[in-house]
Write a protein that holds these residues in place. Structure first.
Motif, PDB file in Angstrom:
ATOM      1  N   LEU A 177       0.834  -1.202   0.000  1.00 16.29           N
ATOM      2  CA  LEU A 177       0.000   0.000   0.000  1.00 16.29           C
ATOM      3  C   LEU A 177       0.876   1.262   0.000  1.00 16.29           C
ATOM      4  N   HIS A 178       1.585   1.429  -1.098  1.00 17.15           N
ATOM      5  CA  HIS A 178       2.464   2.577  -1.234  1.00 17.15           C
ATOM      6  C   HIS A 178       2.649   2.882  -2.708  1.00 17.15           C
ATOM      7  N   GLY A 179       2.745   4.155  -3.018  1.00 12.46           N
ATOM      8  CA  GLY A 179       3.007   4.549  -4.402  1.00 12.46           C
ATOM      9  C   GLY A 179       3.797   5.831  -4.442  1.00 12.46           C
ATOM     10  N   HIS A 180       4.469   6.084  -5.562  1.00 14.79           N
ATOM     11  CA  HIS A 180       5.216   7.322  -5.727  1.00 14.79           C
ATOM     12  C   HIS A 180       4.253   8.493  -5.896  1.00 14.79           C
ATOM     13  N   SER A 181       4.677   9.666  -5.460  1.00 11.78           N
ATOM     14  CA  SER A 181       3.870  10.871  -5.684  1.00 11.78           C
ATOM     15  C   SER A 181       3.735  11.156  -7.180  1.00 11.78           C
ATOM     16  N   TYR A 182       4.793  10.837  -7.936  1.00 10.30           N
ATOM     17  CA  TYR A 182       4.777  11.083  -9.376  1.00 10.30           C
ATOM     18  C   TYR A 182       4.867   9.759 -10.127  1.00 10.30           C
ATOM     19  N   SER A 183       3.786   9.020 -10.133  1.00 13.04           N
ATOM     20  CA  SER A 183       3.781   7.763 -10.891  1.00 13.04           C
ATOM     21  C   SER A 183       2.436   7.598 -11.578  1.00 13.04           C
ATOM     22  N   GLY A 184       2.502   7.088 -12.785  1.00 14.15           N
ATOM     23  CA  GLY A 184       1.288   6.703 -13.481  1.00 14.15           C
ATOM     24  C   GLY A 184       0.437   7.829 -14.038  1.00 14.15           C
ATOM     25  N   TYR A 185       0.911   9.079 -14.056  1.00 13.17           N
ATOM     26  CA  TYR A 185       0.058  10.130 -14.623  1.00 13.17           C
ATOM     27  C   TYR A 185       0.397  10.314 -16.106  1.00 13.17           C
ATOM     28  N   ALA A 186      -0.590  10.759 -16.864  1.00  9.44           N
ATOM     29  CA  ALA A 186      -0.525  10.695 -18.330  1.00  9.44           C
ATOM     30  C   ALA A 186       0.640  11.474 -18.923  1.00  9.44           C
ATOM     31  N   VAL A 187       0.854  12.705 -18.462  1.00 13.19           N
ATOM     32  CA  VAL A 187       1.908  13.544 -19.038  1.00 13.19           C
ATOM     33  C   VAL A 187       3.283  12.919 -18.789  1.00 13.19           C
ATOM     34  N   GLY A 188       3.519  12.474 -17.566  1.00 14.05           N
ATOM     35  CA  GLY A 188       4.801  11.855 -17.228  1.00 14.05           C
ATOM     36  C   GLY A 188       5.048  10.590 -18.031  1.00 14.05           C
TER      37      GLY A 188
END
Length: 329
Positions: free
Chosen positions: A197-208
């Motif tokens: 139950l953890h994820g990066h703040s900047y992961s999986g968003y479309a622009v990135g």
């Protein structure tokens, strides 16, 4: 935060709670000095067989897996095994959960290039004992060191690897963590409580993600990136060998590391003016800024980074300016 070796980043003003939980090894390092490769070994590894290592090295020899069958590899293996065994004996109630390391170059720690053989032996020894190996490739990954991953340079694969920074070519933030099937499947289950139950703040968003796809395609395409080899697995030498050699011979320089898109050098300093808190580099850094060259100081270490597609002629022009300023030191 406590699973890191003592350093300026763990001092009282930075982390007043720091106690240091783990086994921290002092690794051998390689660097260029006086126009040749050198090997520096810590006191615990100061065997006679290691003292003259590196005298006849070249870039290919340093990373060659042929070194795995040498006396040097045996000495490294024995040292690592001894350290792990001693730790288990001294702390029987403590279990080492994993090996965490930056592969090849320890960046913020002073741009130290760890002997690839030592890291390769360390990885194999930990995996042999059932310890998962985690590579922090946030800095070293995606062509920073001349290959798509530093793991390729080492010739060994981790169980978990963390990437960011050049993943998108530095255009926007994005992070990704990769894992082997066995690690991934360990978090599968019928209930959500089995998940990680953890994820990066900047992961999986479309622009990135879109930027990352483009960057990965561009960097390894020989038609788009003229620095890439024809088979798309290595960058050409970006830092002119003659200039690097010339800088390594300067009286003001104690070591140079030039690999992939990184060129770092350590300025000679006495014991009182060495390390991350040193201001020794302030003068030359300011002069280079006036020349249009922006080097970041890590205490008495200064370094340059170009992009994977930066023309080698640009790197040579910058190195030539650094060389001129070093003459004034």
């Amino acid at each position: 935060m406590e699973a890191q070796a003592p350093s300026p980043y763990t001092g009282f003003l930075q982390q007043p709670w720091y106690t240091g939980r783990g086994l921290f090894l002092d690794p051998p390092t390689v660097f260029y000095n006086k126009e040749k490769w050198n090997l520096h070994v810590p006191d615990a590894l100061a065997y006679a067989e290691l003292q003259n290592s590196g005298a006849e090295w070249c870039y290919e020899a340093i990373f060659s897996t042929k070194r795995d069958d040498t006396c040097q590899a045996t000495l490294y293996r024995d040292y690592i095994s001894q350290q792990l065994s001693q730790f288990s004996t001294s702390y029987p109630a403590v279990h080492i959960a994993a090996l965490i390391t930056e592969p090849v170059i320890h960046a913020a720690g002073g741009m130290h290039m760890i002997d690839p053989l030592f890291q390769r032996v360390l990885v194999k020894e930990c995996q042999r004992r059932g310890m998962p190996v985690i590579f922090d490739e946030v800095f070293t990954g995606f062509w920073r060191l001349g290959a798509e991953s530093a793991a390729e340079l080492l010739g060994c694969m981790p169980d978990i690897a963390c990437y960011a920074k050049l993943l998108t070519g530095g255009v926007v933030p994005l992070a990704a963590t990769l894992a082997t099937n066995s690690v991934f499947e360990a978090f599968e289950g019928k209930s959500k409580i089995f998940a990680l139950l953890h994820g990066h703040s900047y992961s999986g968003y479309a622009v990135g993600c879109a930027a990352a796809v483009k960057a990965m395609q561009w960097f390894k395409d020989p038609q788009m990136n003229l620095n890439i080899s024809s088979n798309g697995n290595r960058l050409m030498e970006l830092w002119d060998n003659k200039l690097v050699s010339k800088i390594s011979a300067k009286s003001a320089v104690s070591r140079v590391v030039a690999l992939g898109t990184v060129c770092a050098l350590e300025l000679k300093a006495d014991d009182a003016d060495i390390g991350y808190g040193s201001l020794l580099a302030s003068s030359i850094v300011q002069k280079l800024r006036n020349d249009g060259v922006y080097m970041r100081p890590l205490g008495n270490v200064i370094y340059l980074m170009c992009g994977p597609a930066t023309p080698a002629t640009v790197c040579s022009t910058i190195l030539d300016k650094v060389c001129q300023r070093l003459d004034e030191c």
